[in-house]
Design an enzyme around this catalytic site. Sequence first.
Site, PDB file in Angstrom:
ATOM      1  N   THR A 168      20.045  44.158  13.595  1.00 39.12           N
ATOM      2  CA  THR A 168      20.489  44.297  14.970  1.00 39.12           C
ATOM      3  C   THR A 168      20.266  45.729  15.439  1.00 39.12           C
ATOM      4  OG1 THR A 168      22.284  43.792  16.499  1.00 39.12           O
ATOM      5  CG2 THR A 168      22.960  44.655  14.364  1.00 39.12           C
ATOM      6  N   LYS A 195      15.853  46.857  15.415  1.00 37.02           N
ATOM      7  CA  LYS A 195      15.011  45.662  15.529  1.00 37.02           C
ATOM      8  C   LYS A 195      13.504  45.984  15.608  1.00 37.02           C
ATOM      9  CE  LYS A 195      18.077  42.218  17.561  1.00 37.02           C
ATOM     10  NZ  LYS A 195      18.216  41.244  18.649  1.00 37.02           N
ATOM     11  N   ASP A 210      15.574  34.837  18.089  1.00 34.66           N
ATOM     12  CA  ASP A 210      16.327  34.820  19.361  1.00 34.66           C
ATOM     13  C   ASP A 210      15.737  33.830  20.368  1.00 34.66           C
ATOM     14  OD1 ASP A 210      18.409  36.558  18.832  1.00 34.66           O
ATOM     15  OD2 ASP A 210      17.314  38.339  19.511  1.00 34.66           O
ATOM     16  N   GLY A 267      15.781  39.615  33.592  1.00 37.08           N
ATOM     17  CA  GLY A 267      15.784  40.643  32.558  1.00 37.08           C
ATOM     18  C   GLY A 267      14.431  40.737  31.890  1.00 37.08           C
ATOM     19  N   ALA A 268      14.148  41.917  31.357  1.00 36.35           N
ATOM     20  CA  ALA A 268      12.909  42.110  30.595  1.00 36.35           C
ATOM     21  C   ALA A 268      13.186  43.030  29.414  1.00 36.35           C
ATOM     22  CB  ALA A 268      11.812  42.681  31.497  1.00 36.35           C
TER      23      ALA A 268
END
Length: 291
Positions: free
Chosen positions: A69, A73, A109, A133-134
């Site tokens: 996390t 990542k 994810d 979102g990006a």
Amino acid sequence: MNMIINGKTRVCAIIGDPVEHSLSPVMHNAAFKELGLNVVYVAFNVTRNGLEDAISGARSLGLLGLNVTMPHKSAVINYLDETDSAAKAIGAVNTILNERGKLTGYNTDGKGAMIALQENGVDPDETKLVILGAGGAAKAIAFQAAQEVDELVILNRTPQKAEQLAELLNKQFGNKVKGTTLSAEVLKKELETADILVNATSVGMNPDVNSSPVPANLLTSDLCVMDIVYNPLETQLMKDAKSVGAKAVSGLEMLLYQGAVAFEIWTNCPAPVDVMKDAALNKLAEQGVRP
Ligand SMILES: NC(=O)c1ccc[n+]([C@@H]2O[C@H](COP(=O)([O-])OP(=O)(O)OC[C@H]3O[C@@H](n4cnc5c(N)ncnc54)[C@H](OP(=O)(O)O)[C@@H]3O)[C@@H](O)[C@H]2O)c1
């Protein structure tokens, strides 16, 4: 069944900084216990400077697998032997499998989000999906969605990031992805023909609980809305979606299924998702997050 830790116990872990509030240890330990697998899952706080040593330690200690996390990542890719196509394209790994010292990185994810939709009765096939979102999570979901939907629209506060992501996905999956700015005007136009809306921005996350990235009057009953924010469990966007009769899928579902995909990579066993969900909900309740 009581867990006995012995000489054959395998270890999985999450690494990040911070990690102490992660739901993954309770979710995976409940799953290992349910299936009677001799595996334990722990959390290790690893700083940026310690990442390379942590990965080489995981290799030499024979850990079964890792979750990764923030903030590791992306950087972790440098220390792995292989990465799957999703992790490579997104530039982020959240799951590692250790096979006799060979470490392979995956990103679960995107799959987790799309399975969450399906498990909640939403088939993404032949749909138009709008994602807000990006950032890291949006990228992972968009990568998977681009392979499953007919049309994908990425809207982001910083439009350049949405445009770049759309360009990357169009190169891989054909021209079905558009990236542009997140504004009420664009939302109004795009939502008129959308089937699925996914919020992958952090808008609405605790303590910003009264905010929503979408004006409530743009939501309609034939839309399916997934908010990947899971603290609170019911965001303002989800409340607004439910109040017009739209289907609303919570971020906990994505969290659950990204974990289920990781569990299956490590164990080759179907994940006991109900047990994992109960464990996650109990942990969230301990942290004061309740349905
Ligand atoms: N359910 C799950 O399993 C799961 C998994 C991962 C993440 N999440 C949640 O998803 C959210 C995003 O995580 P991430 O890792 O992708 O974060 P990130 O990489 O930091 O990206 C954040 C995104 O939110 C946008 N944003 C932030 N504040 C905004 C505002 N006020 N108005 C409009 N857009 C705004 C950013 O836009 P700009 O590019 O313009 O800054 C960016 O697109 C977090 O709440 C996280 O907890 C859930």
